[in-house]
Write a protein that holds these residues in place. Structure first.
Motif, PDB file in Angstrom:
ATOM      1  N   PHE A 151       2.716  -3.345  -7.138  1.00 20.86           N
ATOM      2  CA  PHE A 151       1.352  -2.929  -7.463  1.00 20.86           C
ATOM      3  C   PHE A 151       1.332  -1.840  -8.529  1.00 20.86           C
ATOM      4  CE2 PHE A 151       0.173  -5.451  -3.859  1.00 20.86           C
ATOM      5  CZ  PHE A 151      -1.132  -5.837  -4.137  1.00 20.86           C
ATOM      6  N   GLY A 166       6.430  -3.182  -2.446  1.00 18.87           N
ATOM      7  CA  GLY A 166       4.969  -3.150  -2.552  1.00 18.87           C
ATOM      8  C   GLY A 166       4.501  -2.106  -3.562  1.00 18.87           C
ATOM      9  N   ILE A 167       5.079  -0.910  -3.473  1.00 21.09           N
ATOM     10  CA  ILE A 167       4.696   0.165  -4.394  1.00 21.09           C
ATOM     11  C   ILE A 167       5.045  -0.216  -5.831  1.00 21.09           C
ATOM     12  CG2 ILE A 167       5.216   2.565  -5.046  1.00 21.09           C
ATOM     13  CD1 ILE A 167       5.655   3.076  -1.980  1.00 21.09           C
ATOM     14  N   SER A 179      15.033   7.448   2.294  1.00 19.95           N
ATOM     15  CA  SER A 179      14.737   6.245   1.515  1.00 19.95           C
ATOM     16  C   SER A 179      13.453   5.632   2.037  1.00 19.95           C
ATOM     17  CB  SER A 179      15.871   5.230   1.670  1.00 19.95           C
ATOM     18  OG  SER A 179      15.963   4.839   3.032  1.00 19.95           O
ATOM     19  N   LEU A 180      13.006   4.603   1.321  1.00 20.78           N
ATOM     20  CA  LEU A 180      11.859   3.824   1.772  1.00 20.78           C
ATOM     21  C   LEU A 180      12.352   2.487   2.312  1.00 20.78           C
ATOM     22  CD1 LEU A 180       9.557   4.493  -1.285  1.00 20.78           C
ATOM     23  CD2 LEU A 180       8.955   5.047   1.059  1.00 20.78           C
ATOM     24  N   ASN A 181      11.627   1.921   3.237  1.00 18.21           N
ATOM     25  CA  ASN A 181      11.867   0.546   3.656  1.00 18.21           C
ATOM     26  C   ASN A 181      11.769  -0.355   2.416  1.00 18.21           C
ATOM     27  OD1 ASN A 181      10.195  -2.065   4.189  1.00 18.21           O
ATOM     28  ND2 ASN A 181      11.261  -1.721   6.099  1.00 18.21           N
ATOM     29  N   THR A 212       7.316 -10.383   4.379  1.00 17.25           N
ATOM     30  CA  THR A 212       6.309  -9.409   3.956  1.00 17.25           C
ATOM     31  C   THR A 212       6.322  -9.243   2.438  1.00 17.25           C
ATOM     32  OG1 THR A 212       6.507  -8.244   6.049  1.00 17.25           O
ATOM     33  CG2 THR A 212       5.515  -7.023   4.242  1.00 17.25           C
ATOM     34  N   ASP A 253       2.428 -12.316  -3.465  1.00 14.74           N
ATOM     35  CA  ASP A 253       1.247 -13.169  -3.581  1.00 14.74           C
ATOM     36  C   ASP A 253       0.014 -12.296  -3.858  1.00 14.74           C
ATOM     37  OD1 ASP A 253      -0.762 -15.081  -3.282  1.00 14.74           O
ATOM     38  OD2 ASP A 253      -0.443 -15.389  -1.139  1.00 14.74           O
ATOM     39  N   ALA A 254      -0.181 -11.277  -3.038  1.00 16.86           N
ATOM     40  CA  ALA A 254      -1.346 -10.401  -3.202  1.00 16.86           C
ATOM     41  C   ALA A 254      -1.342  -9.692  -4.545  1.00 16.86           C
ATOM     42  CB  ALA A 254      -1.386  -9.375  -2.069  1.00 16.86           C
ATOM     43  N   ALA A 255      -0.152  -9.387  -5.055  1.00 17.07           N
ATOM     44  CA  ALA A 255      -0.050  -8.653  -6.321  1.00 17.07           C
ATOM     45  C   ALA A 255      -0.228  -9.571  -7.526  1.00 17.07           C
ATOM     46  CB  ALA A 255       1.292  -7.937  -6.410  1.00 17.07           C
ATOM     47  N   GLY A 313      -3.754 -12.432  -6.013  1.00 24.81           N
ATOM     48  CA  GLY A 313      -3.323 -13.775  -5.633  1.00 24.81           C
ATOM     49  C   GLY A 313      -4.200 -14.330  -4.535  1.00 24.81           C
ATOM     50  N   ARG A 344       4.542 -12.200   0.898  1.00 26.14           N
ATOM     51  CA  ARG A 344       3.095 -12.035   1.081  1.00 26.14           C
ATOM     52  C   ARG A 344       2.544 -10.992   0.102  1.00 26.14           C
ATOM     53  NH1 ARG A 344       0.985  -9.462   6.745  1.00 26.14           N
ATOM     54  NH2 ARG A 344      -1.223  -9.231   6.204  1.00 26.14           N
ATOM     55  N   THR A 345       3.272  -9.900  -0.089  1.00 29.40           N
ATOM     56  CA  THR A 345       2.827  -8.841  -0.993  1.00 29.40           C
ATOM     57  C   THR A 345       2.871  -9.313  -2.445  1.00 29.40           C
ATOM     58  OG1 THR A 345       3.760  -7.248   0.582  1.00 29.40           O
ATOM     59  CG2 THR A 345       3.127  -6.406  -1.573  1.00 29.40           C
ATOM     60  N   ALA A 377      -3.228 -14.290  -1.149  1.00 29.11           N
ATOM     61  CA  ALA A 377      -2.955 -13.717   0.169  1.00 29.11           C
ATOM     62  C   ALA A 377      -4.265 -13.157   0.708  1.00 29.11           C
ATOM     63  CB  ALA A 377      -1.907 -12.621   0.069  1.00 29.11           C
ATOM     64  N   ALA A 413      10.654  -3.327   1.870  1.00 31.29           N
ATOM     65  CA  ALA A 413       9.380  -4.030   1.647  1.00 31.29           C
ATOM     66  C   ALA A 413       8.308  -3.054   1.166  1.00 31.29           C
ATOM     67  CB  ALA A 413       8.931  -4.742   2.927  1.00 31.29           C
ATOM     68  N   ILE A 414       8.350  -1.816   1.664  1.00 26.26           N
ATOM     69  CA  ILE A 414       7.401  -0.792   1.204  1.00 26.26           C
ATOM     70  C   ILE A 414       7.669  -0.468  -0.267  1.00 26.26           C
ATOM     71  CG2 ILE A 414       6.626   1.596   1.496  1.00 26.26           C
ATOM     72  CD1 ILE A 414       5.829  -0.052   3.872  1.00 26.26           C
ATOM     73  N   ARG A 425       7.520   7.149   8.159  1.00 23.99           N
ATOM     74  CA  ARG A 425       8.638   7.318   7.212  1.00 23.99           C
ATOM     75  C   ARG A 425       8.118   7.347   5.770  1.00 23.99           C
ATOM     76  NH1 ARG A 425      13.007   2.426   6.657  1.00 23.99           N
ATOM     77  NH2 ARG A 425      14.225   3.256   4.917  1.00 23.99           N
ATOM     78  N   ILE A 449       1.190   1.680  -0.596  1.00 11.54           N
ATOM     79  CA  ILE A 449       0.577   1.601  -1.926  1.00 11.54           C
ATOM     80  C   ILE A 449      -0.480   2.693  -2.091  1.00 11.54           C
ATOM     81  CG2 ILE A 449      -0.894   0.154  -3.405  1.00 11.54           C
ATOM     82  CD1 ILE A 449       0.588  -2.294  -2.123  1.00 11.54           C
ATOM     83  N   LEU A 488      -3.026  -7.570   3.016  1.00  9.14           N
ATOM     84  CA  LEU A 488      -1.694  -6.968   2.974  1.00  9.14           C
ATOM     85  C   LEU A 488      -1.327  -6.496   4.370  1.00  9.14           C
ATOM     86  CD1 LEU A 488      -2.178  -4.837  -0.253  1.00  9.14           C
ATOM     87  CD2 LEU A 488      -0.415  -6.579   0.040  1.00  9.14           C
ATOM     88  N   ILE A 508       2.363  -1.873   4.285  1.00 14.31           N
ATOM     89  CA  ILE A 508       2.466  -2.048   2.833  1.00 14.31           C
ATOM     90  C   ILE A 508       1.241  -1.419   2.159  1.00 14.31           C
ATOM     91  CG2 ILE A 508       2.521  -3.736   0.952  1.00 14.31           C
ATOM     92  CD1 ILE A 508       5.086  -3.840   2.526  1.00 14.31           C
ATOM     93  N   ILE A 553      -6.683  -7.505  -4.691  1.00 15.34           N
ATOM     94  CA  ILE A 553      -5.788  -8.635  -4.401  1.00 15.34           C
ATOM     95  C   ILE A 553      -5.951  -9.640  -5.534  1.00 15.34           C
ATOM     96  CG2 ILE A 553      -5.274 -10.510  -2.771  1.00 15.34           C
ATOM     97  CD1 ILE A 553      -4.817  -8.049  -1.272  1.00 15.34           C
ATOM     98  N   ILE A 584      11.352   5.339  -7.297  1.00 16.35           N
ATOM     99  CA  ILE A 584      10.104   5.880  -6.765  1.00 16.35           C
ATOM    100  C   ILE A 584      10.405   7.311  -6.351  1.00 16.35           C
ATOM    101  CG2 ILE A 584       8.412   5.672  -4.898  1.00 16.35           C
ATOM    102  CD1 ILE A 584       9.178   2.662  -4.756  1.00 16.35           C
TER     103      ILE A 584
END
Lengths: 256, 256
Positions: free
Chosen positions: B252, B248-249, B240-242, B127, B133-135, A236, B130-131, A238, B244-245, A130, A249, A241, A245, A234, B232
């Motif tokens: 970041f 993430g986009i 559309s996008l999910n 998710t 955190d990573a960002a 943070g 978690r993302t 975590a 969480a996706i 998707r 990105i 990913l 996700i 990354i 986006i």
């Protein structure tokens, strides 16, 4: 209009088997579950062999009784053949695309492709297809070991994007070779000492992007064939990913 | 070491109730399910009240029998109190953080925050945490209507990131006001005529980013309080996008 209420009916047993790859291959068919996917298939002019629908759903679309290839099914049959806990009660039986002698023939390589190397989670896979659609990619290649394109949960989470781009099952090494034959780069997504930050890459109009297995990453053989490996910084704590996700990105980051 | 095998045991009934928000509130506790989360909690110095473990898992960590707050549970009890189909067989009972008189006190607003407005899917929520955190985000705010922070599926899909950043439940309007009081922008993610392409935004070091409900988007009240709405660009035919996706986009893309 034909009505089928019994789980013992031979058709019902056949539809149930479409949940497995073996069943889909033997019958040359797969199942689309729910109005959204059925409508997307109609919009995409996918030939529907048979429409299966409960009385409740039929009441919302009474004109469907006019069509020859509609079968009314009981709620019990709907639950039995669906891979979801609460099916809507409408299904389309669709022919599997004929396996091409060469799955790599007629590929649109003018735009990017997403390559899935042994990805296992059906929801992740569907979401990536998707997202690839939304990002304007030409297609998604399901490599050896990756869950089957027509697995019910994959179909469902693709949400219609399966009809918008090219989807193939293939040995990914052969597809990488095709990209290289046309001087197009293939990027991996494995952190290693030579990996490049994805934002530092000036990606061309067409390229391949490989996402690996959720736990183990890409296969070494494939890794050796990539032009560059990309990483997402990354900041943070975590550890990683989610693969879908990361794919989102990278796809939107590389192909603007 | 205490052993509990019966589903009729009062403790077991209490642990089972930790699956619900009401049960967690009444007992002032929540449950972490599986080695990864338990280990992350230990690493983060979260006080574990009781460790629940099956004989099979205990055999892999025999030193645990030395600790007073360990209870051996049967596989049946493990299945009963877990929200997963195939639990690993290890759980930590943890105290809920004390509800602060002012949930907005002591927030780190020097880095960005993700604000969840009525988001419903626990997997998406986990998710996104978690993302975030990573960002490198400072925290995630769970707005009214959004699934509870300590819901078992949310906990599981946060994969330890719940111990890396600040998580609060709050009225999002109040948090937006806090950002504005410090002259920091808050971005919505709703497509409207005034929306800006996210890559055209030069985001400062700290900002708020609001993600809305999967089907209905952001609430109008909150939308009216945003400084800008971001979109986006969709190139393909996906509708559309999910969520969480998309998150993430955007995370970041805005905070590099």
């Amino acid at each position: 209009m034909e009505k089928i209420n019994s789980l013992q009916n031979a058709h019902v047993k056949g539809w149930k088997k479409l949940q497995t790859k073996k069943g889909r291959k033997q019958q040359g068919q797969y199942l689309l579950d729910g109005w959204h996917l059925v409508n997307e298939a109609v919009k995409a002019h996918v030939a529907i062999r048979t429409l299966l629908i409960t009385a409740k759903q039929l009441a919302t679309e009474p004109d469907l009784t006019q069509f020859p290839a509609v079968i009314e099914i009981s709620e019990e049959v709907a639950s039995h053949i669906s891979a979801t806990v609460t099916p809507q009660g409408v299904f389309a039986v669709v022919n599997l695309p004929k396996a091409a002698a060469d799955p790599l023939a007629n590929l649109d390589l003018t735009r990017p492709w997403l390559l899935l190397d042994n990805v296992q989670d059906p929801g992740n896979i569907g979401t990536m297809v998707r997202t690839a659609d939304a990002a304007g990619f030409a297609g998604v290649a399901f490599g050896t070991g990756t869950v089957d394109i027509h697995q019910p949960k994959v179909e469902r989470s693709m949400q219609g994007s399966q009809f918008h781009l090219q989807l193939i099952s293939t040995d990914l090494g052969e597809l990488v070779a095709r990209f290289h034959a046309e001087d197009k780069p293939v990027y991996g997504s494995e952190l290693n000492p030579e990996a490049a930050q994805y934002l530092d890459i000036d990606a061309p109009a067409s390229f391949g992007l490989i996402m690996g297995n959720e736990g183990n990453g890409m296969s070494d053989v494939l890794l050796a064939q990539t032009d560059k490996n990309l990483y997402i910084p990354i900041k943070g704590r975590a550890e990683s990913l989610n693969v879908a996700i990361a794919a989102g990105i990278l796809m939107f980051g590389l192909y603007r």
